[in-house]
Design an enzyme around this catalytic site. Structure first.
Site, PDB file in Angstrom:
ATOM      1  N   SER A   1      -0.951  13.765   4.076  1.00  0.00           N
ATOM      2  CA  SER A   1      -0.200  12.550   4.437  1.00  0.00           C
ATOM      3  C   SER A   1       0.837  12.226   3.375  1.00  0.00           C
ATOM      4  O   SER A   1       0.968  12.941   2.382  1.00  0.00           O
ATOM      5  CB  SER A   1      -1.170  11.358   4.601  1.00  0.00           C
ATOM      6  OG  SER A   1      -1.745  11.031   3.356  1.00  0.00           O
TER       7      SER A   1
ATOM      8  N   LEU B   1       3.314  11.475   0.554  1.00  0.00           N
ATOM      9  CA  LEU B   1       4.221  12.273  -0.276  1.00  0.00           C
ATOM     10  C   LEU B   1       3.964  13.765  -0.102  1.00  0.00           C
ATOM     11  O   LEU B   1       4.904  14.567  -0.061  1.00  0.00           O
ATOM     12  CB  LEU B   1       4.058  11.906  -1.763  1.00  0.00           C
ATOM     13  CG  LEU B   1       4.190  10.424  -2.128  1.00  0.00           C
ATOM     14  CD1 LEU B   1       4.160  10.242  -3.647  1.00  0.00           C
ATOM     15  CD2 LEU B   1       5.471   9.843  -1.565  1.00  0.00           C
TER      16      LEU B   1
ATOM     17  N   SER C   1       2.613   8.460 -11.820  1.00  0.00           N
ATOM     18  CA  SER C   1       3.056   7.171 -11.269  1.00  0.00           C
ATOM     19  C   SER C   1       3.804   6.444 -12.383  1.00  0.00           C
ATOM     20  O   SER C   1       3.585   6.760 -13.560  1.00  0.00           O
ATOM     21  CB  SER C   1       1.832   6.350 -10.867  1.00  0.00           C
ATOM     22  OG  SER C   1       2.202   5.000 -10.647  1.00  0.00           O
TER      23      SER C   1
ATOM     24  N   TYR D   1      -6.837   2.991 -12.275  1.00  0.00           N
ATOM     25  CA  TYR D   1      -5.819   3.890 -11.683  1.00  0.00           C
ATOM     26  C   TYR D   1      -4.763   4.219 -12.731  1.00  0.00           C
ATOM     27  O   TYR D   1      -4.434   5.388 -12.960  1.00  0.00           O
ATOM     28  CB  TYR D   1      -5.174   3.196 -10.481  1.00  0.00           C
ATOM     29  CG  TYR D   1      -4.012   3.950  -9.855  1.00  0.00           C
ATOM     30  CD1 TYR D   1      -4.210   5.168  -9.203  1.00  0.00           C
ATOM     31  CD2 TYR D   1      -2.712   3.435  -9.890  1.00  0.00           C
ATOM     32  CE1 TYR D   1      -3.143   5.860  -8.619  1.00  0.00           C
ATOM     33  CE2 TYR D   1      -1.650   4.110  -9.308  1.00  0.00           C
ATOM     34  CZ  TYR D   1      -1.868   5.319  -8.682  1.00  0.00           C
ATOM     35  OH  TYR D   1      -0.824   5.998  -8.107  1.00  0.00           O
TER      36      TYR D   1
ATOM     37  N   LYS E   1      -3.788   7.855 -14.553  1.00  0.00           N
ATOM     38  CA  LYS E   1      -2.440   8.443 -14.545  1.00  0.00           C
ATOM     39  C   LYS E   1      -1.930   8.611 -15.985  1.00  0.00           C
ATOM     40  O   LYS E   1      -1.280   9.616 -16.293  1.00  0.00           O
ATOM     41  CB  LYS E   1      -1.482   7.574 -13.715  1.00  0.00           C
ATOM     42  CG  LYS E   1      -1.828   7.528 -12.218  1.00  0.00           C
ATOM     43  CD  LYS E   1      -1.646   8.879 -11.522  1.00  0.00           C
ATOM     44  CE  LYS E   1      -1.749   8.790 -10.012  1.00  0.00           C
ATOM     45  NZ  LYS E   1      -1.584  10.078  -9.336  1.00  0.00           N
TER      46      LYS E   1
ATOM     47  N   THR F   1       4.267   4.951   1.776  1.00  0.00           N
ATOM     48  CA  THR F   1       3.144   5.759   2.277  1.00  0.00           C
ATOM     49  C   THR F   1       1.950   4.820   2.519  1.00  0.00           C
ATOM     50  O   THR F   1       2.051   3.614   2.302  1.00  0.00           O
ATOM     51  CB  THR F   1       2.699   6.822   1.251  1.00  0.00           C
ATOM     52  OG1 THR F   1       2.070   6.137   0.148  1.00  0.00           O
ATOM     53  CG2 THR F   1       3.859   7.659   0.746  1.00  0.00           C
TER      54      THR F   1
HETATM   55  N1  LIG Z   1       3.284   5.972  -2.573  1.00  0.00           N
HETATM   56  C1  LIG Z   1       3.478   5.433  -3.737  1.00  0.00           C
HETATM   57  O1  LIG Z   1       4.084   4.362  -3.834  1.00  0.00           O
HETATM   58  C2  LIG Z   1       2.991   6.117  -4.982  1.00  0.00           C
HETATM   59  C3  LIG Z   1       3.388   5.594  -6.212  1.00  0.00           C
HETATM   60  C4  LIG Z   1       2.964   6.217  -7.368  1.00  0.00           C
HETATM   61  C5  LIG Z   1       2.169   7.343  -7.315  1.00  0.00           C
HETATM   62  N2  LIG Z   1       1.780   7.833  -6.110  1.00  0.00           N
HETATM   63  C6  LIG Z   1       0.932   9.031  -6.112  1.00  0.00           C
HETATM   64  O2  LIG Z   1       1.351   9.923  -5.121  1.00  0.00           O
HETATM   65  C7  LIG Z   1       0.253  10.742  -4.710  1.00  0.00           C
HETATM   66  C8  LIG Z   1       0.228  10.817  -3.190  1.00  0.00           C
HETATM   67  O3  LIG Z   1      -0.061   9.546  -2.661  1.00  0.00           O
HETATM   68  P1  LIG Z   1       0.600   8.980  -1.320  1.00  0.00           P
HETATM   69  O4  LIG Z   1       1.495   7.868  -1.695  1.00  0.00           O
HETATM   70  O5  LIG Z   1       1.119  10.080  -0.498  1.00  0.00           O
HETATM   71  O6  LIG Z   1      -0.681   8.303  -0.630  1.00  0.00           O
HETATM   72  P2  LIG Z   1      -1.595   8.745   0.623  1.00  0.00           P
HETATM   73  O7  LIG Z   1      -0.760   8.788   1.845  1.00  0.00           O
HETATM   74  O8  LIG Z   1      -2.779   7.872   0.579  1.00  0.00           O
HETATM   75  O9  LIG Z   1      -1.975  10.249   0.284  1.00  0.00           O
HETATM   76  C9  LIG Z   1      -2.988  10.589  -0.627  1.00  0.00           C
HETATM   77  C10 LIG Z   1      -3.331  12.047  -0.437  1.00  0.00           C
HETATM   78  O10 LIG Z   1      -4.384  12.381  -1.356  1.00  0.00           O
HETATM   79  C11 LIG Z   1      -5.433  13.011  -0.633  1.00  0.00           C
HETATM   80  N3  LIG Z   1      -6.731  12.737  -1.242  1.00  0.00           N
HETATM   81  C12 LIG Z   1      -7.307  11.519  -1.458  1.00  0.00           C
HETATM   82  N4  LIG Z   1      -8.531  11.679  -1.958  1.00  0.00           N
HETATM   83  C13 LIG Z   1      -8.752  13.023  -2.050  1.00  0.00           C
HETATM   84  C14 LIG Z   1      -9.835  13.839  -2.463  1.00  0.00           C
HETATM   85  N5  LIG Z   1     -11.004  13.304  -2.880  1.00  0.00           N
HETATM   86  N6  LIG Z   1      -9.704  15.181  -2.425  1.00  0.00           N
HETATM   87  C15 LIG Z   1      -8.554  15.744  -1.991  1.00  0.00           C
HETATM   88  N7  LIG Z   1      -7.490  15.043  -1.571  1.00  0.00           N
HETATM   89  C16 LIG Z   1      -7.592  13.693  -1.607  1.00  0.00           C
HETATM   90  C17 LIG Z   1      -5.343  12.439   0.779  1.00  0.00           C
HETATM   91  O11 LIG Z   1      -5.861  13.348   1.744  1.00  0.00           O
HETATM   92  P3  LIG Z   1      -7.324  13.273   2.429  1.00  0.00           P
HETATM   93  O12 LIG Z   1      -7.671  11.843   2.606  1.00  0.00           O
HETATM   94  O13 LIG Z   1      -7.151  14.057   3.703  1.00  0.00           O
HETATM   95  O14 LIG Z   1      -8.221  13.987   1.456  1.00  0.00           O
HETATM   96  C18 LIG Z   1      -3.834  12.349   0.969  1.00  0.00           C
HETATM   97  O15 LIG Z   1      -3.310  13.588   1.403  1.00  0.00           O
HETATM   98  C19 LIG Z   1      -0.975  10.135  -5.359  1.00  0.00           C
HETATM   99  O16 LIG Z   1      -1.331  10.881  -6.496  1.00  0.00           O
HETATM  100  C20 LIG Z   1      -0.517   8.747  -5.771  1.00  0.00           C
HETATM  101  O17 LIG Z   1      -1.236   8.255  -6.877  1.00  0.00           O
HETATM  102  C21 LIG Z   1       2.174   7.251  -4.944  1.00  0.00           C
END
Ligand SMILES: NC(=O)c1ccc[n+]([C@@H]2O[C@H](COP(=O)([O-])OP(=O)(O)OC[C@H]3O[C@@H](n4cnc5c(N)ncnc54)[C@H](OP(=O)(O)O)[C@@H]3O)[C@@H](O)[C@H]2O)c1
Length: 264
Positions: free
Chosen positions: A16, A18, A141, A154, A158, A189
């Site tokens: 999902s 990013l 992050s 969190y 990071k 996201t």
């Molecule tokens: N969006 C933002 O604003 C933002 C900002 C700063 C940093 N980030 C970082 O970006 C990254 C991606 O997040 P996102 O925004 O795309 O959020 P998201 O849509 O919630 O995606 C998170 C992803 O991590 C996977 N995941 C969660 N727990 C897991 C586990 N135990 N084992 C394997 N995979 C796991 C989920 O897949 P499953 O549930 O299918 O396992 C999903 O594919 C993260 O590291 C997050 O900290 C995001």
């Protein structure tokens, strides 16, 4: 020259947000993809959305299950013989005060965001060292660069990634391996919906600032540029990435601004 054509790229958290957006963008560039996350069904949907001449493999993986990692690494290497780029993207966030966050929740955040990420990388490294080639990209992050209310564990997980991968870079750069840390701000996201509350339940609501952030497509195109340019570190977002510079150059003022701002 197309940096990504026919490159083997392994993305965690590819089901999902990013991870999905980066997979779609890299597929368009002709990369071969290995897509990992827990949800096999969603990974298949992402693979179907990926248009491009490269191969696509689904490799379900739970970042809390490090016992399975050697087998997953072997499988990932079996597809093309090597992995050119790993994008450590899988992660979960937090929405809870430190005093209320249960220890099991802090441990889960570290298990997924830090320990799972570094162990998967460690097991993949020998194959990169042997080839004297590889690129390790980790999604941190902006709260990996400064603290924020309701993000204590969190943010700590990071921050830990920066200590680890900045150290690792010194060790592997002489062997031709690049290490990149990317710090997203607010990106649209489900991160806030999936974020853990004090007792480990997902928040299940969208934060306003996340909803107003960069789109995932905008994020992905900036990621590709940062990888292409072999950046050591890059902040990707809108106005919020100013916080990284303010923390460094105007820490007192930055603390006052953050203390007054409403954080959900
Ligand atoms: N969006 C933002 O604003 C933002 C900002 C700063 C940093 N980030 C970082 O970006 C990254 C991606 O997040 P996102 O925004 O795309 O959020 P998201 O849509 O919630 O995606 C998170 C992803 O991590 C996977 N995941 C969660 N727990 C897991 C586990 N135990 N084992 C394997 N995979 C796991 C989920 O897949 P499953 O549930 O299918 O396992 C999903 O594919 C993260 O590291 C997050 O900290 C995001």
């Amino acid at each position: 020259m197309n940096t990504f054509k026919n490159k083997w790229i392994w993305i965690t958290g590819a089901s999902s947000g990013l991870g999905k957006a980066m997979a779609i963008a890299l597929a368009e560039e002709g990369a071969h993809l290995i897509l990992s996350a827990r949800s096999e069904e969603k990974l298949h949907q992402v693979a179907e959305s990926c248009q491009g001449s490269g191969k696509k493999h689904i490799l379900p993986l739970d970042l809390t299950q490090s016992d399975s990692f050697q087998e997953k690494v072997n499988k990932a290497l079996s597809y093309g013989g090597y992995v050119d780029i790993i994008i450590n993207n899988g992660g979960i966030s937090q929405r809870a005060l430190a005093v209320e966050t249960q220890p099991s929740v802090s441990r889960e955040l570290f298990e997924v965001n830090f320990f799972g990420t570094i162990e998967l990388t460690r097991l993949l490294l020998p194959s990169m060292l042997e080839r004297k080639s590889g690129h390790i990209v980790t999604i941190s992050s902006i709260v990996g660069k400064f603290g924020s209310p309701k993000r204590s564990s969190y943010s700590a997980s990071k921050h830990a990634l920066h200590g680890y991968f900045d150290s690792l870079r010194f060790e592997v750069e002489p062997d031709g391996i690049d290490v990149t840390l990317l710090c997203p701000g607010f990106i649209q996201t489900d991160i806030s919906k999936n974020a853990l509350t004090a007792d480990g339940q997902p928040q299940n609501t969208m934060d306003e600032k996340t909803a107003q952030g960069l789109t995932t497509d905008q994020f992905a195109s900036r990621v590709l540029k940062a990888i292409r340019n072999k950046k050591k570190e890059a902040n990707i977002g809108k106005y919020e990435i100013m916080g990284v510079y303010m923390k460094r150059f105007l820490p007192g003022l930055f603390r006052k601004i953050l203390a007054k701002s409403e954080v959900t």
